[in-house]
Design an enzyme around this catalytic site. Sequence first.
Site, PDB file in Angstrom:
ATOM      1  N   LYS A 118      -0.874   2.070   3.492  1.00  0.00           N
ATOM      2  CA  LYS A 118       0.201   2.201   2.379  1.00  0.00           C
ATOM      3  C   LYS A 118       0.128   3.317   1.889  1.00  0.00           C
ATOM      4  O   LYS A 118      -0.861   4.042   1.266  1.00  0.00           O
ATOM      5  CB  LYS A 118       0.212   0.986   1.484  1.00  0.00           C
ATOM      6  CG  LYS A 118       1.475   0.882   0.751  1.00  0.00           C
ATOM      7  CD  LYS A 118       1.569  -0.401   0.043  1.00  0.00           C
ATOM      8  CE  LYS A 118       2.805  -0.599  -0.919  1.00  0.00           C
ATOM      9  NZ  LYS A 118       2.830  -1.773  -1.347  1.00  0.00           N
TER      10      LYS A 118
ATOM     11  N   SER B 101       7.579  -3.877  -1.415  1.00  0.00           N
ATOM     12  CA  SER B 101       7.393  -2.277  -1.265  1.00  0.00           C
ATOM     13  C   SER B 101       6.293  -1.801  -0.325  1.00  0.00           C
ATOM     14  O   SER B 101       6.222  -0.651   0.079  1.00  0.00           O
ATOM     15  CB  SER B 101       6.588  -1.787  -2.654  1.00  0.00           C
ATOM     16  OG  SER B 101       5.185  -2.078  -2.855  1.00  0.00           O
TER      17      SER B 101
ATOM     18  N   SER C  72       5.475  -7.674  -3.112  1.00  0.00           N
ATOM     19  CA  SER C  72       5.485  -6.295  -2.337  1.00  0.00           C
ATOM     20  C   SER C  72       5.129  -6.660  -1.022  1.00  0.00           C
ATOM     21  O   SER C  72       5.013  -5.823  -0.135  1.00  0.00           O
ATOM     22  CB  SER C  72       5.018  -5.352  -3.060  1.00  0.00           C
ATOM     23  OG  SER C  72       5.748  -4.742  -4.126  1.00  0.00           O
TER      24      SER C  72
END
Length: 467
Positions: free
Chosen positions: A75, A150, A174
């Site tokens: 990520k 996210s 997220s």
Amino acid sequence: MAELHDLTAIEQLAALRTGEIGPVELVAHYLERIERFNDSVGAFVEITADAALARAGALGSTPVGALWGLPFGDKDLVARAGVPTRFGSRLHREFVPDATADQAAVLDDAGGISLGKTNTPEFGLTGYTETQIAPPARDPWNPVSGAGGSSGGAAAAVGAGLLPLAPGSDGGGSIRIPAATVGVVGLKPSRGRIPFASGLDSPGGLSVAGPIARTVADAALLLDVQVGGRAYSYATRAPGAGPFLDATTGATASARIGMTTVSPWDNDDDIVLDPEAARAVEVATALLTGGGHGVDTFDWRPRGYAEMFTTIWRTSAARMNLSDAELELVEPITAWLVREGRRLSGAQVLEALAAATTFERDTITAFSPFDAVMTPALALPPQPIGWFDARDAAKNFSQQVRYAPYSSFVNVAGLPAMVVPVKLDASGHPVSVQLIGRPGGEATIIALAAELERRVGPLPRPAVWRG
């Protein structure tokens, strides 16, 4: 004819360990898919093909590690030495860290191979993935819609068959929001479960690392790697222990499950539950009761949540050391959160943190009669790119709440939660439910999610899967 990405992560690992395929072959397969489909999915913001192939070649022929030879993506909030780490922000276009964060290094130590950085919103602050510096992360089922956030790029990559699994992080949903948006499995562990991303070092204890995968077993596999990858540096840790992969096999003990469609935002925002989301809860209820579990609707009416959570979220944003000039360059929602956070007094922050502790205790008490609690995963179906207002930050925040009102309270309570698809809507898109466990209760929700997965049976893949 089956292709390599049709195999589960566990099946790919088995093929690697028997020598049926090699790490270079598997990495090359996924890199080819990324080259073909990333522009339409927006999963990766940086592709490290040369480094991935070199690492795959250097692994040799002797399997070492639980993820030996298996590709994943970092990520883009997680530092990897020598690879641009932009945090979804144009403030960090040129930032290249010289050290690798534990969230990435743990997967390296297990033999995994990073293929690059997955798309994320600016500083991971929103539940959708649309930024000023990269194309949006899109739902592989319908690229008109966003992939959530996210960890939107990670979920899009797994959902499109560009990765077998991916690590994410979850401070208010997220992992679960994008996983539910694109119809894959996502798991937020208990606070204190994962040593290097425990949540214990963030305001309100909100943000933890966790897995995104195609199957419950694949998610449990990655969770085991994350849990076992480092020594604990805090005295507080989640109770219970793994290996969590064991929870996906064999019969599931009869469980008592609470079911609610109430969210703690209901008193403060206009929460409307989409009929397909409600139907998913009904389907999951029928499947679980058919398996011998008890599912009971219970009355849960939390109060005062909205003010408490928004205060903590703004406090988290205000910790960022951004100048006035830099605040003019970030996304409007980021600037709003930071400025609003800086206006808070110390007394307001302390009051919110105390309220969060009370909410945690009250929620755990309310849920205590049950082995697990089930809610919808999302209130609304995937929304078109641009649906979240890019200019009006207050409206934007409200839209995020209305889209995913069942996520953030689990972070405040520190509980484990997992989303798993259980049905298709009228358009053929997967719809998921959320299972919430007791403190340290990952094994129970993993077992229940695996049972749901077996009872539902294989769901179709999006068209991009077949290419």
